[in-house]
Design an enzyme around this catalytic site. Structure first.
Site, PDB file in Angstrom:
ATOM      1  N   TRP B 364       0.825  -1.210   0.000  1.00 32.42           N
ATOM      2  CA  TRP B 364       0.000   0.000   0.000  1.00 32.42           C
ATOM      3  C   TRP B 364       0.859   1.259   0.000  1.00 32.42           C
ATOM      4  CZ3 TRP B 364      -1.829   2.594   4.989  1.00 32.42           C
ATOM      5  CH2 TRP B 364      -0.882   2.455   5.997  1.00 32.42           C
ATOM      6  N   GLU B 491       0.626  -2.746  12.473  1.00 33.08           N
ATOM      7  CA  GLU B 491       0.849  -4.196  12.518  1.00 33.08           C
ATOM      8  C   GLU B 491       1.197  -4.706  13.909  1.00 33.08           C
ATOM      9  OE1 GLU B 491       3.661  -4.755   9.340  1.00 33.08           O
ATOM     10  OE2 GLU B 491       2.075  -4.775   7.828  1.00 33.08           O
ATOM     11  N   LYS B 603       3.035   0.077  16.024  1.00 31.51           N
ATOM     12  CA  LYS B 603       4.212   0.095  15.160  1.00 31.51           C
ATOM     13  C   LYS B 603       4.208   1.388  14.357  1.00 31.51           C
ATOM     14  CE  LYS B 603       6.343  -2.804  11.535  1.00 31.51           C
ATOM     15  NZ  LYS B 603       5.969  -3.769  10.488  1.00 31.51           N
TER      16      LYS B 603
END
Lengths: 780, 780
Positions: B364, B491, B603
Site C-alpha cells: 500500500w 501491525e 508500530k
C-alpha cells in the site's frame, strides 16, 4: 447419526474380526489391528506386506527434529519441528512357495480372517491361499506387543502345506527405512520431513540373533532392533543369514509335503539411547530377545493374558442392550491402554502408536480427555503421564523465558517438551494448556490421594504455571483480572480477549495454587521451603495469585442471559449454515481462517467444555441456556466434540441428544466416522467414550473432593456398569433403567452422593438408589 | 532527534558526494548511489567490485516464484512466493595494471570520490590509485540509467596512466548469477529462494555486441542483456571476446605510457519476455544497444539532463535555512523518480530498484505514500501506477473467489498481482488495501480531472472492490455496518473487529462507489451499461453499498472522548515502555507477536493516519485528543510512521513536534537512521518527506474536491516552496515566515482557500496571504 454408518466389523463382545480381504479397508485395518504397549507399537500390516498402506513401527517419544520453515517468521516462533518416525519394520515374514511369493493380489484366497483379541492382547490371522501353480498353503499367525516387557514384540507363524509337495522359503527380517505416509493436503497430518530421518548404522547377524542399528539424523537418537527367529519343523531345513544394506534377519529353505508344517517364532526387541547409554543398547536388545525366546511365545502370551485380566477387572465397562456398542467400548479402552506411555518420559500421542498423524505429538488431549480414565482405573499410568510433564518443566520454563514471561508455559504440541506448533494462533495462543495440566493433576491428587506426588513434583509445576498466568493477564478497571489475546479450545475462533473457558480454568488454577501453598505452609513447611528457595518464590506472588483468582473476569451478557465465548463473540455474525454445502465440512479445509474466525461458529465445544470442567461455576439454568445457544453452532469438525456435547446434554436432561453424540464418539474409529482412521485412532475420542459414560450418563462429579453421581440410563440400554478406584477403593456403579447400584467389590469404605443424597458404602454389599426422573434432573 | 545523527555525506544542494573510501559505509553507499529509471536499476557498486556488499541489477516486476512453505498451512493461504531477482551484473569494468588487478583493498588510494548528480542523473567517480608495483592510474567513470530509454544503461570509463609505462587489461563484461544477499534473521528482508532463480541460456559475443540470456526457473521469464563496449585510445590495442559459462563481453589489452589514456564506453540493454515475445528479445536488445552507441554517451547524458530539467521544474521543493535538509529532500525526490514503474505493468517496490529487501514487493506504500507526489507533480506516472492495479484486477477477483468472497481483493504484497504474504494476520487481513487503492485513484481523478480513466478503468476496480466490502462486513444490531477480523495499518495489533481506520476508509470507498455509479447513470450510461453487464452488477448491490456507507460503525469511547483503534483496543494494557530497554526496539525483533498484540502499542500510526486521510470526519478537538493519546504509544518501529505523525502534529498546531518527526523521515536514508539503508531505500519514507511538507507544513487538503491550505513554516526555515499540478495548471506555493504566496507560473486559473478564506488565482501574478498564527490554528 450412528445409524448412518454401516458396521465394518461383525459384532463381538471381546474381539474385532474381519473374515475377508477388502482392499479398500486395508488402510483403516492397519490402524484398527495395530498393537502397542505404550512404549512401542506396530501397525496391523500383513507379515508379507504385499498389500498395505503405511507400514509403521513406532517407539513412543522417538522422534526426529528439523527446523520449521516459516513463510514469514517472527520472534518467538517455535524453531523446530518434531516428528515421530517409523522405525525399521520388524513384522515382515515373507513366504515363497515353489518360487511364488505369497501375495494377496495374486493366486487365490480360499480363507481369510483376522481377529484382534482384546482379552488376551493378541492379533490372530488365518489364511488359506493357493499359489498360481496350484499349491495351497495355510498360514496361522499370532502376534503380540508385550505389556509386561515393553521392549518386546513377537510373532508366532505357522505354515502348513495342504495339497502338494512344495519348496518353501521363509524370510523373517527387519527392514530399514519404511517411509511413513503423509497426506499432502491435510494439515492435520503434518508435512513429511525434508530428508530421510534415519541413518543406518551397524548391521549384524548370526544364527541366533540379527541386529540393525540406526540414528535419527538431527535429534541423534540411536535405536537398535534385535531379532531372533526360532524354527520348528519335522523336516530338514537350510538356515540363511540375512545381513544386507536394507535388512537383517534369517531365512529358511525347506521342502514340505502335503500336511507338513513349519513354525517360525520371531522375537524382536527395540532399545533406544533415550533410555540407555548407547554402548549398552546392543547388549540389552540381545539379552531381551534371548529372554523372550526362553519364555517362548506361549509364555509371553500367558503374561499378556494375566496383565489384561487385571486391567479389565478394574477397567471394563459393560453395556447391555447394544452389542456393537459394547464391542467398540472395549475396543476404545483397549486402544487407550495401548497408547499411553508409562515410563515417565512419554505421554499419549493424538493417534497413540497407531500412526504418525499429527506427527506423533502430545496435546492437551492427554490431560483433559485421556487422563480421567487412567486416574480412576489405572492411577499408576496417570501418574506416569504427570511425571512426563514434570520432566519437561525446565523446557516449559525456557519457553516462558523466550516469550519474556515469568514462570513456565507448556507447549501446545510436542514430543520432547519443546513447543512444536508452527501456527501460533492455534498453538502458543492456547495458553489454557497450562491450566489443563494442572486440572488433570488436581483430579489425580483428589482421586488417588497421592499427596506425595503433589508435594514432590506437582507443587513446583503448579507454582511455576500460576506465575505465568499472573504475568500474562492484567487487571482492567471495571472488569478485573483479564487475559487477553488468547485462543480457547475452539480453534474456529482465535486471538481473543477473555476467553471464558481460559479465564475460568486460570482462575481455578490460581485458586489451587494458593490452596496448595497455604496447605504446605501449614503442614509441609519442610517441603515448601526448599521449593521456595529453588524457584525464588515471593509471598507477594501468592497474594497476586489470590487476587487474580478472586477477581478473574468472567464475561456474561446480561441481555442475552448467556456467557459469551469471549469478549467479542457476540459481535460476530453467526455462520451461514444454511448456505454451507455438506461437502464444505470440515470448514477448515474449505475456508480461510479469517473467514472462520470472523463468524460465530465452533470447531469444538469451548464454553460448553467449561460448563463441564468448571460445572460448579454455573447454575443448571445457565448451563441449559448456554448449551442451547452454542450447540447448534458447533460443527463438530473436531473429533474432540461429541463426547463433551454428550456429557453436557446428559447433565441438562437432553438424554436423547446425549445418546446421539455419545454414539458418534464411541464408534468413531470402528465405524470410521471421520473417514481418516487409516492415519491412526482418535485417542481423545476413545477416551471421550469413557468420559461420556462416567461423567455423562452416570453423572459423576468430584467438586471440592466430594464424589457424586446423577445417573440416567439411555433407554436404548438395559444396564451400564463400570468401576472406578476412589482413593484406593474399588467402587462399582451399575445403572439400571430404574435404579443405580453402588458396590465395593473388594470392600472398604466410600462416601458419595446420589442425586444429591448422601450414600455411605462399606463392606462388599451393594446399595440401590432410584434414578432421578428426567424432569427431576431438569429442575435440579 | 535529527541532531543525534551525524551527516554521512557533505552538504550540497544538488548532489550527494563522498570523498574517501570508508569501507563500513560501502553497503549503504550501494543503495545511496544506486541509479534507476523505474524500469531497471543498478546498485552503486564499484565497476571493479573488489569491495562490495550486494551487487544487484534489477528489472522492476521481474521475479521468480516458488511455493511458500508453511510450518502449518491452511485453506486460502497464499500459495506462492514472488521475489525480485538480481540479474546478471552489467556494471563490471575490471582493470589490471601490469598484472595487478585494480583493488581498493590493495595498493594505495591517493584520491577517491563519488558524486551522485541529481540535476543531470549521473553518478561520477574519480579514483587515483597506486598499484603494488608503484604504477599510478587515474580512473574517471560516469554512469547513467537512462530515463528516456528505459532499457538502457551506460558507463563512460576513462583510465589514465600517470607515472610509468604500463600493461593494461580492461575487462568489461556482464557476469551471471550474482546472489542477492539476504539477512538470515531479519523478517523484513524475506528469505532467500531455495534454488538459484536464473537458468543460463545462450551466450554470444562478437566484436560489436555480446549477449547473455537467462530464464527464471519457475516463473519462466526470459531476459536478455546485450552489451557493447566502445574503446577510444591513441595506442594500439588488442580486443578480446569474452564468452564463457559465467560472463560475456569484451576485453582490451594495451600498453600506455605516462599521460596516455584509454576510454571505454559500455552500453547495456535489457529486454524481458514480460514485455516482448521471446523471439524478438535478442534483436531488440541488440538494436537498442546499437542505438545507444550511435547516440554516444554524451547524447544519452544530454537526454538525461533534459528529462530531469523538466522533472525538477515541476517537482523540486525548495527549503531555505537548512542546506542538509535541502539536499535530502532532493535526494528523496530523485529516488522516487528512480523507483516508480511507469509502464502500467509495474509499481513502486518498498525499496524501489535499489535492493531486494521486502523481496521487491509492492505494498500500500505506493498508493498511500508515494502516489500523492506523482499525482500532483507527474500525473502520467500516477496513472501508470493505477494502470498496474487495473491490469491485475482479474487476479484480485480470483483471490476474492478463492476466499469465497464476492468482488475483488487486492493483495497485501505482490509483484504480479497475486497475494504473496505468507503471514495472513499482517497480510491478507489488511483488507484496507482495497480502500487505499481506491483512495489514491479518487485523489488522482480529483487532482487531474482524468475522468476517462475513471470511466474506462477506475469504475470497474471501484465497483468490484466495493462489492468485496459489503460481502466482508455485516450489520450488527446497535452498531451498524461492522467489519470484523481485520488488521489495520498498525501491525502491532492484529485480527480485530472494527478497526476505525478500516471502517472509515471502507465507508469512504463505498460512498465513492455510489457517487460514481449515480453519476455514470446520469451522465455516462453508455459506459455504465456494458460495465454492468460485464461484471453482473445489480442495482440492489448499489443500495447495499449506500446503506453500508451510511451506517458504517465508527467506534468512539464516550468516557475517554477518544476513538479507539478498534473495538477492543482500550481493553488492552498499555505497553510497559518504562521497562523496555532501548535495544529491544524494534519490538518485532524482540517480542512474540502475541505479546505485542496483547498491548496498546503501535508500530505505526493507524487511527492517526485516519485523522489525516479522513480528516473531514474528525473535529479539530477530536484530532487533538486522539493524537495526544496515540502518539506516545507509537513506537515508530515502521519507517512509515514519522511522516504521518508530522502531518497530524502540524495540523493540530504542534509545529515543533511536526518538525522533529519530519526530520526523521526526511533524512532517514541519507543519515541511515534505521541502520538498514544497505538493503535499499525507504521509498515510502522518502515520499513521506513530500507529504509532510505539502500536507503537513503547507496544510494542503482537497476535501470534496476543493483545494485548501493552512500553512505554517517551521521556525528553523526561512522559506518552503513547491509546485503542484491542479487540474493541469501549475500552482506554486511559497511559505515564508509570515505569509504564503500563491502563484501560477504558467498562468491559468485556480480557486483555493487559505486558512479557510477563498483565494482566486488567475494569470501569473502571485497572491500573498498572512500565515495563521499558531494559536489561530489551534482553535480552528
Amino acid at each position: 447419526m450412528a445409524a448412518t454408518h454401516e458396521l465394518i466389523y461383525p459384532i463381538a463382545q471381546w474381539s474385532v474380526t474381519e473374515d475377508q480381504l477388502n482392499v479398500p479397508l486395508v488402510p483403516g485395518d492397519e490402524t484398527v489391528f495395530a498393537l502397542a504397549n505404550g512404549y512401542m507399537g506396530i501397525r496391523g500390516t500383513f507379515e508379507e506386506q504385499s498389500v498395505g498402506y503405511a507400514p509403521g513401527s513406532f517407539i513412543n517419544g522417538y522422534y526426529e527434529t528439523e527446523p520449521i520453515v516459516y513463510g514469514e517468521s517472527a520472534y518467538g516462533f517455535a524453531p523446530n519441528r518434531q516428528r515421530m518416525v517409523a522405525l525399521a519394520d520388524a513384522t515382515l515374514m515373507e513366504l515363497s512357495v515353489n518360487g511364488f511369493p505369497l501375495d494377496l493380489t495374486t493366486g487365490t484366497i480360499h480363507e481369510y480372517s483376522r481377529m484382534l483379541r482384546m482379552k488376551t492382547g493378541v492379533l490372530d490371522r488365518h489364511l488359506r491361499w493357493e499359489s498360481p501353480d496350484g499349491t495351497i498353503v495355510e498360514i496361522e499367525a499370532r502376534r503380540l506387543v508385550s505389556f509386561r516387557r515393553q521392549h518386546v514384540m513377537a510373532i508366532h507363524w505357522v505354515c502348513t502345506v495342504v495339497n502338494q509337495p512344495s519348496q518353501i522359503r521363509i524370510t523373517s527380517v527387519v527392514r530399514s527405512r519404511p517411509r511413513a505416509r503423509v497426506g499432502a493436503d491435510d494439515p492435520r497430518l503434518g508435512a513429511a520431513l525434508s530428508r530421510e530421518a534415519l541413518m543406518l548404522g551397524k548391521r549384524d547377524a548370526d544364527a541366533r540373533v540379527a541386529t540393525i542399528r540406526y540414528k535419527t539424523r538431527n535429534s541423534g537418537f540411536d535405536v537398535i532392533t534385535a531379532v531372533a527367529n526360532v524354527i520348528e519343523t519335522e523336516v530338514d531345513y537350510h538356515r540363511i543369514l540375512v545381513c544386507s544394506q536394507q535388512e537383517v534377519g534369517h531365512g529358511f529353505d525347506l521342502s514340505l509335503g502335503p500336511g507338513q508344517r513349519v513354525e517360525v517364532t520371531k522375537y524382536v526387541a527395540n532399545y533406544t539411547s533415550l533410555d540407555y547409554p548407547r554402548k549398552r543398547l546392543t547388549g540389552l536388545a540381545r539379552q531381551e530377545v534371548e529372554a523372550a525366546r526362553r519364555a517362548r511365545f506361549s509364555g509371553l502370551s500367558a503374561e499378556q493374558s494375566n496383565y489384561l485380566g487385571a486391567f479389565w477387572s478394574r477397567s471394563d465397562v459393560i453395556v447391555e442392550g447394544d452389542d456393537s456398542l459394547q464391542q467398540s467400548i472395549r475396543f476404545n479402552i483397549f486402544h487407550l491402554l495401548q497408547a499411553a506411555g508409562r515410563n515417565g518420559r512419554t505421554s499419549v500421542a493424538a493417534k497413540g502408536l497407531t500412526g504418525a498423524g499429527y506427527e506423533g505429538h502430545y496435546f492437551w488431549d492427554t490431560e483433559i480427555y485421556v487422563m480421567p480414565f487412567f486416574t480412576y482405573t489405572n492411577p499408576g499410568i496417570a501418574r506416569a503421564l504427570l511425571e512426563y510433564r514434570y520432566r519437561t518443566l525446565n523446557r516449559a520454563r525456557e519457553r516462558a523465558r523466550v516469550l519474556r514471561h515469568r514462570g513456565a508455559l507448556y507447549p501446545w504440541r510436542t514430543i520432547n517438551g519443546d513447543e512444536a506448533s508452527a501456527y501460533f494462533p492455534a498453538g502458543t495462543a492456547q495458553y489454557h494448556i497450562n491450566a489443563d495440566i494442572i486440572y488433570a493433576m488436581r483430579k489425580y491428587v483428589v482421586a488417588t490421594g497421592d499427596r506425595w506426588f503433589l508435594l514432590k513434583r506437582g507443587a513446583e509445576m503448579l507454582f511455576e504455571t500460576a506465575r505465568f498466568w499472573v504475568d500474562l493477564g492484567c487487571f482492567i478497571d471495571g472488569k478485573g483480572f483479564c487475559i487477553n489475546e488468547v485462543t480457547g479450545p475452539d480453534e474456529y475462533t482465535a486471538l481473543v480477549n477473555n476467553n471464558t473457558f481460559t479465564n475460568l480454568m486460570a482462575s481455578d488454577h490460581l485458586s489451587y495454587a494458593v490452596e496448595v501453598f497455604d496447605e504446605m505452609r501449614h503442614h509441609d513447611r519442610a517441603m515448601l521451603d526448599p521449593l521456595i528457595d529453588r524457584i525464588g518464590l515471593e509471598e507477594s506472588e501468592v497474594d497476586e495469585w489470590r487476587r487474580a483468582a478472586e477477581e478473574t473476569y468472567v464475561p456474561f451478557d446480561e441481555g442475552r442471559g448467556l456467557h459469551p465465548q469471549d469478549d467479542s463473540f457476540f459481535d460476530r455474525e453467526v455462520w451461514d449454515f444454511e448456505n454451507t454445502p455438506p461437502d464444505h465440512y470440515p470448514l477448515l479445509l474449505h475456508y480461510h481462517p479469517l473467514t472462520i474466525y470472523r463468524h460465530q461458529v465452533l470447531k469444538q465445544p469451548d464454553l460448553v467444555l467449561a460448563l463441564f470442567l468448571q460445572g460448579d461455576r454455573f447454575s443448571l439454568s445457565e448451563k441449559r441456556r448456554d448449551f442451547a445457544y452454542y450447540d447448534p453452532i458447533t460443527t463438530g469438525d473436531s473429533s474432540l466434540s461429541p463426547c463433551i456435547q454428550s456429557i453436557v446434554a446428559a447433565e441438562i436432561g437432553e438424554t436423547e441428544l446425549a445418546y446421539r453424540y455419545f454414539m458418534q464418539t464411541a464408534r468413531m474409529d470402528l465405524d470410521d466416522i471421520n473417514g481418516n482412521v487409516k492415519d491412526g485412532v482418535h485417542t481423545a475420542a476413545m477416551a471421550g467414550t469413557w468420559l461420556s459414560m462416567v461423567y455423562g450418563f452416570a453423572g459423576m462429579r468430584d467438586y471440592h473432593g466430594a464424589l457424586s453421581f446423577q445417573p440416567i440410563l439411555p433407554r436404548e440400554w438395559t444396564r451400564l456398569q463400570f468401576r472406578i478406584l476412589w482413593r484406593g477403593t474399588l467402587l462399582e456403579i451399575t445403572l439400571g433403567p430404574e435404579e443405580t447400584t453402588y458396590r465395593l467389590p473388594n470392600g472398604g469404605q466410600v462416601d458419595l452422593t446420589h442425586n444429591g443424597d448422601p450414600v455411605s458404602l462399606s463392606g462388599t454389599g451393594g446399595v440401590d438408589r432410584p434414578n432421578p426422573a428426567d424432569d427431576q434432573v431438569r429442575t435440579g
